[in-house]
Design a protein around this motif. Structure first.
Motif, PDB file in Angstrom:
ATOM      1  N   SER B 139       0.835  -1.195   0.000  1.00  0.00           N
ATOM      2  CA  SER B 139       0.000   0.000   0.000  1.00  0.00           C
ATOM      3  C   SER B 139       0.875   1.252   0.000  1.00  0.00           C
ATOM      4  N   TYR B 140       0.263   2.373  -0.299  1.00  0.00           N
ATOM      5  CA  TYR B 140       0.986   3.655  -0.247  1.00  0.00           C
ATOM      6  C   TYR B 140       1.560   3.897   1.150  1.00  0.00           C
ATOM      7  N   ARG B 141       0.959   3.246   2.173  1.00  0.00           N
ATOM      8  CA  ARG B 141       1.468   3.405   3.534  1.00  0.00           C
ATOM      9  C   ARG B 141       2.844   2.786   3.713  1.00  0.00           C
ATOM     10  N   ASP B 142       3.202   1.836   2.841  1.00  0.00           N
ATOM     11  CA  ASP B 142       4.520   1.189   2.930  1.00  0.00           C
ATOM     12  C   ASP B 142       5.621   2.035   2.264  1.00  0.00           C
ATOM     13  N   LEU B 143       5.215   3.137   1.663  1.00  0.00           N
ATOM     14  CA  LEU B 143       6.171   3.964   0.915  1.00  0.00           C
ATOM     15  C   LEU B 143       6.404   5.289   1.627  1.00  0.00           C
ATOM     16  N   PRO B 144       7.539   5.949   1.451  1.00  0.00           N
ATOM     17  CA  PRO B 144       8.685   5.438   0.672  1.00  0.00           C
ATOM     18  C   PRO B 144       9.471   4.387   1.440  1.00  0.00           C
ATOM     19  N   LEU B 145      10.160   3.529   0.709  1.00  0.00           N
ATOM     20  CA  LEU B 145      11.130   2.602   1.280  1.00  0.00           C
ATOM     21  C   LEU B 145      12.490   3.239   1.071  1.00  0.00           C
ATOM     22  N   LEU B 146      13.182   3.526   2.160  1.00  0.00           N
ATOM     23  CA  LEU B 146      14.458   4.254   2.059  1.00  0.00           C
ATOM     24  C   LEU B 146      15.570   3.410   2.668  1.00  0.00           C
ATOM     25  N   GLN B 260      -3.899   5.878  -2.670  1.00  0.00           N
ATOM     26  CA  GLN B 260      -4.926   6.299  -1.710  1.00  0.00           C
ATOM     27  C   GLN B 260      -6.345   6.039  -2.205  1.00  0.00           C
ATOM     28  N   GLU B 261      -6.478   5.941  -3.529  1.00  0.00           N
ATOM     29  CA  GLU B 261      -7.804   5.630  -4.092  1.00  0.00           C
ATOM     30  C   GLU B 261      -8.009   4.120  -4.240  1.00  0.00           C
TER      31      GLU B 261
END
Lengths: 492, 492
Positions: B139-146, B260-261
């Motif tokens: 999901s967008y919640r897992d981003l960003p991956l840094l 998010q959509e």
């Protein structure tokens, strides 16, 4: 968050595998036997590295870096070492891929790019390092050479488990060269002691110092010192080894020095290492059915603060107080996290930080604001206390120290109650079956007996303890004479 | 000690090779193309690592570790990247050695231990990391991956040089995943800026920020940002790169997220790295015919103290004063060494520490003791000053700062006087031949012209500077239209 963690009593091994993955320590990769160490797990490893590195430097060692590859002819120079690792080596044979004409978009090994000599991916670096030391040592003035390397190594293990046994793992390997046998033995013992200090004081894991039997010795060593820990399921885990190499590698690689009288002599060597395997020991020593339990010294987050609120005003008021608290913690170098996610409920957060083993949790609600208090919970005992706002930081710092100490004491208590003296093989088998742990028993000193006991029981001699008492006795298996007890156990 | 160092003006390349070895930075190993990084060189690398690592963490990145090996099928998934690295890959094909029956004591590759699928020793880790990210991103919640990794990589180079081009080298590689294109581009730019800050402020090497042309771009990237430095011989050196990967790896490894959509989208990626190559840049930017010149920020020893004495009494009296001085330095975190060897004369010591680039040298003799002074020498300018005992520590700390700044200014002055605008191909060749450095020239934007200029002159386009001015012009080679100048140079 739902943990769905298998209970230790149900299936210890499954509990371990699940926990390592669910707590975000590591996971299996798409490469057979190789793991991915995830950021949370790696943060713990970094703390171990930092502490060990400073201990190595304090004892006079410097870091350096040697090649990943070992040419076959160099690898086989020290015969015992080569024999010991030959069966688990990854071997590079080619240096180029080319387009596979029969399969568009696919590559194949280019048969025209075969190496003249195969390269072994280092399973350990004695060969490559001693071939280098040959040029670094001419005179007694060049000694001792006290060098450490942080590196990845590869041992082609058939059955792998995260951290405990992986084809590739991370470790440090010290390699030293000395003018005399005495000095080299002292170095091996010193580094075993450094490891013991680190594992006990920093990881809160009690260890027994000892010597390996010839069968269990490092391939190419004259003597292997080890530290042995006991896991919660009664199985032992070798937590670190330090080898006195005699002149074996010096002779294999012709490393000589002119002594003070100008006479040429072979140097004396040691090597010593600990690896990401320690991560496995950490998990299996302290953690419980709710998840990880981390000693404060190694916890990437030492204190987590969770706000409990219903309205935005309450959240703002709490955040305001927490802001100030965070500053105080940071000033005193306590690693603290404010879990201000608005997408998760407190219960979810509590469970998550329990799973991840954060030693101290502070919860703050509107009532606490009114009363000038906080609720402080210990991860290790799952107990809570209401603490006055004044002095909360000092309280937590004390608590972190207490937790560190209690974890060690608890592990020590378990370990000590799981060393059982036995005087017959029936008893040996009975204890191994029903209680496990270390079995202290007389052994006749032969590899034959050691091998038979292993075949029959899967238990091996973990070590001949350095503090072994002189005691006349009879080998539990053969009945032959023995002068002291050794420690047996099933082991990881 | 006798240095016997080739002069830069005689043979710059030979000077470099000799200096790296004589100053104990690194040496060639018994493994083709692989180097040994010696303790003194590694200590400099550790300082670089520590600073970069803290800069990465301050910008929100975490460290992790991914496997050394990449299965061939995974390696070839992103075609351009695979094609770019296929010709320089070390390939593991077998996992066991066995005794060679025809040659006692020798081993051979066991033909029965052939891998089902060949493993590539990572030349870079996009493939293995993106195959992992697939499971980390939903999901967008897992981003960003840094995420960043410190690791060794292998590229099978045919012509190697210590630090500058080795088959195995050490580096860090950042790999990030983002929800939007804009964010990923911002990340690539941010990390290019982090590199520029580090190289300029910490290594005292001025750099030009720019974009690579398509020809010079990282295999699999949409855009490569770079920082380019200029060495004392007028050749350029790429000091760091940061790549905007677009959705190339996300598509090759099917890494999608729900936005998010709730709609599935491919993520956007970046990768960025600097390597032990920076050690080469460090040597070639500042050092001179007497040896290394190290910026104080990177010097393993910042101040060395050499006693000058004839009698044991003098030595004792000096050592007594130095003892106190050492404590003051250490308190203020200056790395100081007292060279109290009795086996070497001061002249030998002076030459040795000059060779090793220690920024500040303090000499103390009996006269100094009488006068309450020290002789303080700068390594970079080889100038000396007599300094009062009171305030010597503050003086040295100021001096270290001055040296750090002066080294940068001197390198900047050299660099700035070695950027030459040319408007014809004759001029281009003339400048390249006689003055070298960067050549600022109009280019028609085609890979064809770029290739022809390279064939004729060995100069490549180092970058399209980020601060490129709009300027109507004609390509120096083809005469076709151009809207701005790019930087050409011969390069390491």
């Amino acid at each position: 968050m739902s943990k769905n963690l298998t209970k230790r009593s149900e299936d210890y091994s499954k509990w371990y595998n699940e926990l390592v993955v669910k707590a975000d320590l590591a996971e299996n990769s798409g490469v057979r036997g190789c793991m991915v160490i995830k950021p949370y797990g790696y943060a713990i490893w970094e703390k171990m590295q930092a502490e060990l590195d400073s201990m190595f430097k304090e004892t006079g060692h410097s870091n350096a870096y040697f090649p990943l590859f070992v040419p076959k002819s160099m690898f086989e120079a020290e015969e015992k070492n080569a024999e010991g690792f030959a069966k688990e080596c990854a071997i590079v044979t080619h240096y180029r891929l080319k387009n596979d004409e029969s399969k568009p978009g696919k590559l194949m090994v280019d048969p025209n790019a075969k190496l003249e000599e195969e390269l072994i991916v280092r399973p350990t670096s004695e060969a490559i390092i001693w071939s280098t030391y040959k040029n670094w040592v001419q005179s007694y003035r060049d000694l001792p050479l006290l060098i450490n390397q942080w590196a990845n190594v590869v041992r082609w293990e058939m059955r792998t488990r995260l951290f405990l046994r992986t084809a590739e793992f991370l470790w440090q390997e010290g390699h030293t060269a000395h003018a005399t046998k005495t000095e080299a033995i002292e170095e091996s013992e010193k580094m075993m002691n450094v490891y013991a200090d680190f594992v006990q004081n920093f990881m809160a894991i009690p260890v027994i110092k000892g010597l390996k039997t010839e069968t269990e010795r490092f391939a190419g060593a004259e003597e292997t010192y080890c530290i042995e820990a006991l896991m919660q399921d009664g199985k032992a885990l070798q937590a670190g080894t330090s080898h006195f190499l005699g002149q074996n590698f010096a002779k294999a690689f012709d490393v000589k020095f002119a002594n003070q009288e100008g006479k040429q002599e072979h140097v004396w060597g040691t090597s010593w290492g600990v690896s990401t395997r320690l991560m496995g020991a950490l998990v299996m020593t302290h953690s419980d059915d709710n998840g990880l339990v981390l000693p404060p010294n190694l916890a990437p987050i030492q204190v987590v603060i969770v706000p409990i609120y219903k309205t935005e005003e309450e959240f703002d008021a709490i955040s305001h107080v927490v802001d100030d608290l965070m500053k105080q913690f940071k000033k005193l170098r306590v690693t603290v996290k404010y879990d201000n996610r608005t997408t998760q409920k407190p219960g979810f957060k509590f469970a998550e930080w329990e799973l991840k083993g954060v030693p101290v949790r502070i919860a703050v609600g509107p009532k606490d604001l009114e009363n000038g208090t906080f609720e402080v919970a210990r991860r290790d005992t799952l107990t809570k206390n209401v603490v006055e706002k004044e002095g909360i930081v000092a309280y937590c710092i004390d608590l972190l120290e207490t937790i560190q100490k209690d974890l060690f004491d608890r592990a020590l208590e378990y370990r000590n109650t799981h060393i059982t003296e036995v005087n017959s093989f029936d008893e040996f088998q009975e204890v191994l079956e029903n209680k496990a742990g270390f079995i202290s028993a007389h052994w006749d000193g032969t590899a034959e007996t050691e091998e038979k006991i292993k075949e029959l029981t899967k238990a091996t001699i973990r070590c001949i303890p350095l503090n072994q008492q002189k005691e006349e006795g009879k080998c539990v298996f053969s009945g032959a004479k023995s002068t002291g007890r050794v420690l047996f156990a099933k082991a990881y």
